[in-house]
Design a protein around this motif. Structure first.
Motif, short mmCIF file in Angstrom:
data_model
loop_
_atom_site.label_atom_id
_atom_site.label_comp_id
_atom_site.label_asym_id
_atom_site.label_seq_id
_atom_site.Cartn_x
_atom_site.Cartn_y
_atom_site.Cartn_z
N THR A 38 -2.48 1.79 6.97
CA THR A 38 -1.27 1.41 6.24
C THR A 38 -0.86 2.57 5.34
O THR A 38 -1.71 3.15 4.66
CB THR A 38 -1.55 0.16 5.37
OG1 THR A 38 -2.14 -0.85 6.18
CG2 THR A 38 -0.27 -0.38 4.75
N ARG A 43 0.66 -0.02 1.18
CA ARG A 43 -0.68 -0.48 0.79
C ARG A 43 -0.71 -0.79 -0.71
O ARG A 43 -1.23 -1.83 -1.13
CB ARG A 43 -1.70 0.59 1.15
CG ARG A 43 -3.15 0.19 0.95
CD ARG A 43 -4.08 1.22 1.59
NE ARG A 43 -5.47 0.86 1.38
CZ ARG A 43 -6.19 1.26 0.33
NH1 ARG A 43 -5.64 2.04 -0.59
NH2 ARG A 43 -7.45 0.89 0.20
N MET A 56 -7.03 -3.62 4.36
CA MET A 56 -6.18 -2.54 4.87
C MET A 56 -6.96 -1.23 4.83
O MET A 56 -7.89 -1.09 4.05
CB MET A 56 -4.93 -2.38 4.00
CG MET A 56 -4.05 -3.60 3.92
SD MET A 56 -2.84 -3.44 2.57
CE MET A 56 -3.81 -3.92 1.15
#
Length: 372
Positions: A38, A43, A56
């Motif tokens: 990401t 993020r 993530m």
């Protein structure tokens, strides 16, 4: 033998990372092809709006030539110093736990330090100890399946947890709580002692130094940590009997320096003697004062920072902020501090302001940008 430990048999791990299995075995599930990285802005938005960082992966920072040159220079300059800190912490571990133990590094910053401790004990004491790297996540706890696997294969050996350095002590507290819960659940006696190379936060008893100096493995991400990403815990990806997950960046094999870092420091062990590790003392128990955390509360108040987790203290944590978060500014104890060359380079590269803050407990602190 505690039967509870064996009711939930954990399968053997698949090979992972670019270290030799003689140095470390990663107890991690390979998530290659199962999740994408990401970008930083997305993020950060997700984390600050309630998402968890362990769900993530950030995009890996590709270091510039100047930055890589600085890594190699720092490695040469600090190899003896790092080796001495490894020797000091390894000798303490041996005194406390004896030869029947398993080294358990906390992925991923703990992994290279665990390998160095393993190699030191092999070279200096002819002890070839098992060494695993497992996941621990703030707000999620430790990988219970990994602990079960280790105990199922090595009980009754004692476990020694290892990490690279301390910041404000968040992982120390997560480990304390995780061990309490594990011990209650399985009627076991896990020791939550965490051994680190550097403890600038004054929050552990077993350490090589409390100086906030530049550990070269803090400079880079996966390329100095076995080409393994930070760890991931998502219910849609990790089954009941599986380990926490991570990516293995095989595509970066040509630029990895993980084994170079380990080999360079290990060569220095031959110069170490018991005398040169002079600060070992059986009778003195190091004080845990949480001095670092107290100083961060003052910074939080001064800058009006709503969440203390937005302050990332110490060289290792500040580097991480610059590599995989959105930094607002970096505080340094002195612009002239030679340990901060790579911090200055990263700040310059990313346009992050640097501010001198002379009363720092640490060499520097990274402040994460608060997104509205």
């Amino acid at each position: 033998m505690n039967e509870k430990l064996f009711t939930h048999q954990i399968p053997d791990p698949a090979p992972m990372g670019c270290y030799s299995p003689k140095d470390v075995i990663f107890l991690l599930k390979n998530l290659n092809g199962l999740m994408a990285e990401t970008d930083l802005e997305t993020r950060e938005q997700k984390i600050q709006s309630g998402g968890h960082y362990s769900e993530m992966l950030p995009i890996e920072y590709e270091p510039t030539k100047d930055y890589l040159d600085l890594f190699h220079l720092t490695l040469q300059e600090s190899a003896r110093k790092v080796a001495k800190a490894v020797g000091i912490v390894a000798e303490q571990i041996l005194q406390k736990k004896g030869s029947e133990m398993v080294l358990v590094s906390l992925a991923r910053a703990g992994t290279p330090i665990g390998i160095l401790i393993k190699r030191y004990l092999l070279e200096k004491h002819d002890l070839d100890l098992p060494h695993y790297s497992i996941s621990i996540i703030r707000g999620r706890g430790i990988d219970e399946n990994a602990l079960l696997y280790i105990l199922q294969n090595h009980s009754p050996a004692k476990i020694q947890f290892i990490d690279g350095w301390t910041g404000k002590g968040a992982i120390t507290q997560v480990l304390n709580q995780a061990c309490l819960e594990f011990n209650a659940k399985y009627n076991w006696e896990l020791d939550d002692d965490l051994a680190v190379l550097a403890d600038p936060g004054h929050c552990v008893k077993t350490f090589g130094t409390r100086e906030d100096f530049l550990i070269p493995s803090a400079c880079l991400n996966s390329t100095v940590s076995g080409l393994v990403s930070r760890t991931v815990l998502r219910q849609d990806l990790i089954g009941d009997k599986e380990f926490h997950g991570a990516r293995f960046y095989e595509e970066l094999l040509k630029v990895e320096v993980s084994n170079l870092f380990i080999d360079t420091i290990s060569k220095e062990f031959s110069y170490l003697s018991q005398e040169s590790l002079g600060c070992l003392n059986n009778t003195v128990e190091a004080e845990v004062s949480w001095q670092g955390l107290k100083s961060l509360r003052r910074i939080q108040e001064r800058y009006g920072i709503k969440d203390i987790n937005f302050i990332k203290p110490g060289i290792g944590e500040t580097t991480r902020v610059l590599l995989r978060r959105l930094p607002e500014r970096v505080l340094v104890d002195s612009i002239e501090n030679n340990n901060l060359k790579h911090i200055m380079l990263l700040c310059q590269d990313k346009g992050v302001p640097i501010e001198e803050y002379p009363d720092l407990t640490y060499s520097c602190c990274g402040i994460v940008k608060e997104l509205s």
